[in-house]
Design a protein around this motif. Structure first.
Motif, PDB file in Angstrom:
ATOM      1  N   LEU A 587       8.612   2.204  -1.422  1.00 52.41           N
ATOM      2  CA  LEU A 587       7.152   1.550  -0.721  1.00 52.41           C
ATOM      3  C   LEU A 587       6.729   0.643  -1.564  1.00 52.41           C
ATOM      4  N   ILE A 588       6.322  -0.491  -1.240  1.00 50.32           N
ATOM      5  CA  ILE A 588       5.720  -1.419  -1.998  1.00 50.32           C
ATOM      6  C   ILE A 588       4.598  -2.111  -1.415  1.00 50.32           C
ATOM      7  N   PRO A 598      -2.716  -0.955   1.969  1.00 51.76           N
ATOM      8  CA  PRO A 598      -1.839  -0.198   0.927  1.00 51.76           C
ATOM      9  C   PRO A 598      -1.797   1.212   1.479  1.00 51.76           C
ATOM     10  N   GLU A 599      -2.963   1.786   1.882  1.00 55.61           N
ATOM     11  CA  GLU A 599      -2.577   3.203   2.395  1.00 55.61           C
ATOM     12  C   GLU A 599      -1.593   3.424   3.538  1.00 55.61           C
ATOM     13  N   THR A 616       9.568   6.584  -3.827  1.00 53.20           N
ATOM     14  CA  THR A 616       8.869   5.928  -4.788  1.00 53.20           C
ATOM     15  C   THR A 616       7.756   4.753  -4.317  1.00 53.20           C
ATOM     16  N   LEU A 617       6.703   5.195  -4.808  1.00 53.36           N
ATOM     17  CA  LEU A 617       5.464   4.047  -4.247  1.00 53.36           C
ATOM     18  C   LEU A 617       5.054   3.039  -5.511  1.00 53.36           C
ATOM     19  N   VAL A 618       5.092   2.002  -4.961  1.00 51.30           N
ATOM     20  CA  VAL A 618       4.539   0.774  -6.084  1.00 51.30           C
ATOM     21  C   VAL A 618       3.457  -0.096  -5.490  1.00 51.30           C
ATOM     22  N   ILE A 619       2.296  -0.020  -6.214  1.00 49.26           N
ATOM     23  CA  ILE A 619       0.798  -0.625  -5.623  1.00 49.26           C
ATOM     24  C   ILE A 619       0.731  -1.853  -6.504  1.00 49.26           C
ATOM     25  N   TYR A 620       0.679  -3.124  -6.205  1.00 50.50           N
ATOM     26  CA  TYR A 620       0.400  -4.333  -7.163  1.00 50.50           C
ATOM     27  C   TYR A 620      -1.063  -4.399  -7.189  1.00 50.50           C
TER      28      TYR A 620
END
Length: 654
Positions: A587-588, A598-599, A616-620
């Motif tokens: 999840l991006i 992003p929540e 897997t979580l990716v927050i830019y």
């Protein structure tokens, strides 16, 4: 590479080399042309040149002008959205805070005028005496197509400690959009739209009135209820016009203002405009839909007082034509298997000439003109060493079609790597959903040629909700999100597997925005996928309604009240089906995304982890809706490659 798993380090090295080679080694390379505007005599085209420069990770925008007869190209400095005046002797364009006017008959004198806000578009009055400028106030929202987030003042101008305040039903006092008139001689500017109205788009309707797309309040969500109106700039009053069944966009008028036109239809994103072409009576506002042979119109321009040149999609084809108003006849000027324009087919018109930026999956962007009675003529190609490499490793494209369970034919584009199959398959689902995949350079994003270079086949389905098949096809998808469109996608897997070209045991799915929702929804409702990557997704329509800045979208598509457990808000949310997910998930999201906050990704990730799923979580932290910065794009692509290699076990080509 023949291992079943790829480390993040190995994937990063592969992706960095890929992007380095696709950029090429030269400095100041024009990669594409947008915002095209033909001079009134058809002799020159001004455009926004998207420029890559050595040592700079992200491209910049410059004004460029090309001579149609000689293909001679000139750079005129930083800026975007250029527009010729009616005489062709002046060119105006935008920068972040200014309007620049270049006077060609006065030793190319430049004049720059400040604007109170962020200028978004400009148009010359038909007599050349004024510039119409669409201005967004600081604090206005960017569309999700433009990356979401807010337009802010410079850090030095911000007042510390000042909060953002919402006050119940009170109309916000900032963040709107209005129409200004700028005197190019004195530089004086005046807002001519009423302060209580938001104007999203505008066009001159003759020299004394302006055709607008307006709403009563400035929120991004209000665009979904925007309507047509005629603005009298002298009195600053708006006269509403009926817009019928659908949203209105792309307002236009013939030079005399005796005839108005617009595009009306079901649309999902501000910035993706598509629908039926309609003619509007300027006196009583009645309108007539124009029959154009099932073309979903995405661009329209008056060519004199009695003809409209349009572009749009019919199936997977891009169609360019001319509609003659007096005789109610349509002349097809070109049907392109590849396409033109940026997000959707776009053209510009001048003195009987049509210009556009053409491209295909194997053909880099090029500036092209179409003249009546002649074949399209390429003025300049933006090919370079890097595009040659991309065409070499990016595989081959073909049109495919299959039958959905209810008998409807679905079309798509399949990109396959060189070499024999069966290949692992990635389903790439577009956003919107009122958008469509076209045969265009790189398939609009870098993911497809990168995946093909790695040994993956990539299917781009135009499921229900996509443009190119008429309003019923669009509305069927909009009003059944995760229903008929999901069935369309799964049927495509079966159809391709039956040909032996792809391996049905090694299928992944990805998508951004609405495509991110679909990626999450498909793994929550089926076990057909070995891996899923949801980028900027919606996973819970209930919280999406109350945290997104576009709740007007879900109101348009879903039934029932968001807080009703029996409503489609809950029934069509992957979040509540997290316990059923068995597919590994990546999840991006972007931290500044207001459209799909992003929540949405983090909630689903935590629900999956609590139920023992692989997630897997990716927050830019510096990104909004979709990843756009070069460094973040490289990182995202490396994570996608590593994740897919691990779970689909491809033996990618080097």
């Amino acid at each position: 590479m023949n291992t079943a798993s790829t480390s993040h380090t190995d994937a990063t090295a592969y992706v960095e080399e890929f992007f380095a080679r696709t950029r090429g080694g030269a400095d100041f390379i024009i990669t594409t042309a947008t915002d095209l505007d033909l001079a009134p005599d058809g002799g020159r085209i001004a455009f926004t040149a998207v420029v890559a420069t050595a040592g700079e990770p992200d491209p910049v925008r410059h004004i460029a002008v090309i001579d149609v007869a000689t293909s001679r190209l000139a750079h005129w400095g930083p800026g975007h959205a250029p527009r010729w005046d009616p005489s062709g002797s002046r060119l105006a364009w935008l920068t972040d805070k200014h309007i620049t006017v270049r006077e060609l008959d006065s030793d190319s004198r430049l004049r720059t005028f400040p604007v109170e806000g962020v200028p978004e578009y400009l148009l010359w009055r038909p007599d050349g005496s004024a510039l119409l400028v669409g201005v967004a106030e600081y604090g206005a929202a960017r569309s999700d197509v433009d990356g979401s987030g807010l337009m802010r003042v410079d850090a030095a101008e911000r007042q510390p400690g000042v909060p953002v305040v919402e006050a119940g039903r009170a109309r916000p006092r900032s963040g709107g959009r209005g129409v200004w008139l700028l005197d190019p001689a004195s530089g004086d500017g005046t807002r001519v739209s009423p302060p209580e109205a938001t104007v999203w788009q505008a066009a001159w309707a003759g020299g004394s009135s302006i055709l607008c797309v307006t709403s009563d309040e400035p929120s991004e969500s209000a665009w979904y209820g925007a309507e047509l109106a005629v603005l009298d700039p002298a009195t600053r009053t708006l006269r509403p016009l009926p817009s019928g069944d659908g949203q209105a966009a792309l307002p236009a008028a013939n030079p005399s203002g005796s005839r108005l036109s617009a595009v009306i239809g079901a649309m999902s994103d501000r910035g993706l405009y598509v629908g039926d072409l309609v003619l509007i009576d300027p006196d009583d506002g009645t309108y007539t839909a124009v029959a154009l042979g099932d073309v979903d119109v995405t661009s329209q321009h008056w060519d004199g007082d009695t003809a409209i040149v349009f572009a749009g999609m019919r199936g997977l084809d891009t169609v360019i034509g001319r509609y003659h108003v007096d005789t109610c006849t349509t002349e097809v000027l070109g049907v392109l298997e590849a396409t033109c324009g940026a997000m959707t087919p776009e053209i510009t018109v001048g003195s009987g000439i049509i210009a556009c930026t053409t491209s295909g999956y194997g053909s880099p962007p090029a500036l092209t003109v179409l003249e009546t009675g002649t074949a399209p003529r390429e003025l300049v190609s933006f090919a370079h060493d890097g595009t040659d490499y991309l065409a070499e490793v990016g595989g081959r494209i073909e049109r495919v079609a299959w039958e959905s369970p209810d008998g409807v034919t679905i079309e798509g584009l399949l990109v396959s790597p060189h070499g024999p199959g069966p290949h692992p398959l990635v389903i790439n689902i577009h956003g919107g959903p009122v958008w469509a995949w076209r045969d265009e350079w790189s398939m609009h994003y870098p993911h497809t040629p990168l995946l093909a270079s790695r040994g993956y086949a990539v299917l781009h389905p135009n499921m229900r909700g996509s443009l190119g098949r008429g309003q019923k096809f669009i509305r069927d998808g909009l009003h059944d999100m995760g229903g008929v469109d999901a069935a369309d996608v799964v049927a495509g897997i079966d159809a391709l597997a039956a040909t032996g070209r792809v391996d049905p045991a090694r299928v992944g799915v990805t998508g951004n925005s609405y495509g991110g929702f679909m990626a999450a929804w498909l793994v929550a409702t089926t076990n057909r996928f070995a891996a899923a990557i949801a980028r900027s997704p919606v996973t819970d329509w209930v919280s999406q309604h109350y945290t997104s800045n576009i709740p007007g979208f879900d109101r348009m598509c879903l039934t029932g009240h968001p807080l009703d457990p029996q409503s489609s808000y809950r029934a069509r949310s992957p979040f509540y089906l997290a316990a059923h997910v068995r597919t590994p998930m990546l999840l991006i999201a972007g931290a500044h995304d207001l459209a799909t906050p992003p929540e949405q990704a983090s909630m689903f990730h935590r629900a999956l982890v609590e139920h023992g799923a692989d997630s897997t979580l990716v927050i830019y932290q510096d990104e909004g809706h979709g990843v756009r910065g070069s460094a973040a794009v490289v990182d995202q692509c490396a994570r996608m490659i590593g994740f897919l290699d691990e779970h689909l076990a491809t033996g990618g080509a080097r």
